[in-house]
Design a protein around this motif. Structure first.
Motif, short mmCIF file in Angstrom:
data_model
loop_
_atom_site.label_atom_id
_atom_site.label_comp_id
_atom_site.label_asym_id
_atom_site.label_seq_id
_atom_site.Cartn_x
_atom_site.Cartn_y
_atom_site.Cartn_z
N HIS A 224 35.02 47.33 47.08
CA HIS A 224 34.80 47.44 45.64
C HIS A 224 33.61 46.59 45.21
CE1 HIS A 224 37.39 43.74 45.69
NE2 HIS A 224 36.64 43.38 44.67
N CYS B 87 32.42 44.08 41.86
CA CYS B 87 32.99 43.32 40.75
C CYS B 87 31.88 42.99 39.76
CB CYS B 87 33.64 42.02 41.25
SG CYS B 87 34.26 40.98 39.91
N GLU C 8 31.12 41.32 35.86
CA GLU C 8 31.67 40.46 34.82
C GLU C 8 31.63 41.15 33.46
OE1 GLU C 8 29.37 36.85 35.02
OE2 GLU C 8 30.19 36.34 37.00
N GLY D 249 42.39 36.68 39.38
CA GLY D 249 41.67 36.99 40.61
C GLY D 249 41.31 35.76 41.41
N VAL E 126 41.30 39.67 35.99
CA VAL E 126 40.59 40.82 36.54
C VAL E 126 41.41 42.09 36.37
CG1 VAL E 126 39.38 39.43 38.29
CG2 VAL E 126 41.52 40.58 38.89
N PHE F 125 41.14 46.48 37.76
CA PHE F 125 40.44 47.45 38.60
C PHE F 125 40.44 48.80 37.91
CE2 PHE F 125 41.40 44.16 41.62
CZ PHE F 125 40.32 44.18 42.48
N GLU G 209 35.93 46.50 39.93
CA GLU G 209 36.70 45.39 39.41
C GLU G 209 35.92 44.79 38.24
OE1 GLU G 209 38.66 41.18 40.99
OE2 GLU G 209 36.91 41.97 42.05
N GLU H 200 35.81 41.44 35.81
CA GLU H 200 36.29 40.05 35.77
C GLU H 200 35.83 39.39 34.48
OE1 GLU H 200 36.15 37.19 39.26
OE2 GLU H 200 34.55 36.37 38.00
#
Length: 164
Positions: A110, A112, A114, A140, A146, A148, A160, A162
């Motif tokens: 994945h 991630c 922000e 997380g 977090v 998904f 993801e 976050e």
């Protein structure tokens, strides 16, 4: 001769619209997408992967951390502008176990990104028919909330988000 053919067959260079006109087409949101936090890689052998990044490539590699709520062991590789997250299964129900059954040598799991307001992002994404894989954010690897997003709603990529 050759010069004439090169001049007439040169590809046309297309330019993207200016960022100002491009951004005018994007509806305003109650939340903002931020920077790429990390790219996660599922690995069948965590120790070998750590050695590759630390000993062969010379990267700074964190200690292994168990995240039972997510069913994974994680290791972060610092890259300066972002990180790699090495994932290894923790327990039989780990989502990484099923990923590695389909991808024996591992691979990208994945990305991630922000966000500045994860709750607002969840509300708006649900309105836009983007499936979120949990009802509430989980904490997380960085100690932050977090969520998904379903890969089928994100062009085949597990995303993801976050809280920044």
């Amino acid at each position: 001769g050759l010069l004439t053919r090169l001049q007439t067959s040169a590809p046309t260079v297309r330019t993207l619209p200016s960022s100002k006109s491009f951004s005018q087409n994007i509806p305003s949101c109650l939340w903002k997408l931020g920077r790429l936090n990390h790219v996660a890689i599922a690995v069948p052998d965590l120790e070998k992967a750590q050695c590759l990044y630390r000993d062969v490539l010379g990267a700074q590699v964190s200690e292994t951390v168990a995240l039972p709520e997510h069913g994974v062991y994680t290791v972060f590789v610092e890259l300066g502008n972002t990180k790699l997250e090495l994932l290894h299964p923790l327990g039989e129900k780990s989502p990484i176990s099923s990923f590695l059954q389909k991808n024996k040598t591992g691979g990208m799991h994945h990305i991630c990104i922000e966000v500045d307001d994860i709750k607002a992002a969840m509300t708006e994404l649900k309105k836009k028919q983007i499936r979120i894989l949990s009802e509430e954010p989980k904490i997380g690897a960085h100690g932050k909330p977090v969520i998904f997003l379903h890969p089928k709603d994100c062009h085949g990529v597990l995303v993801e988000l976050e809280q920044a």
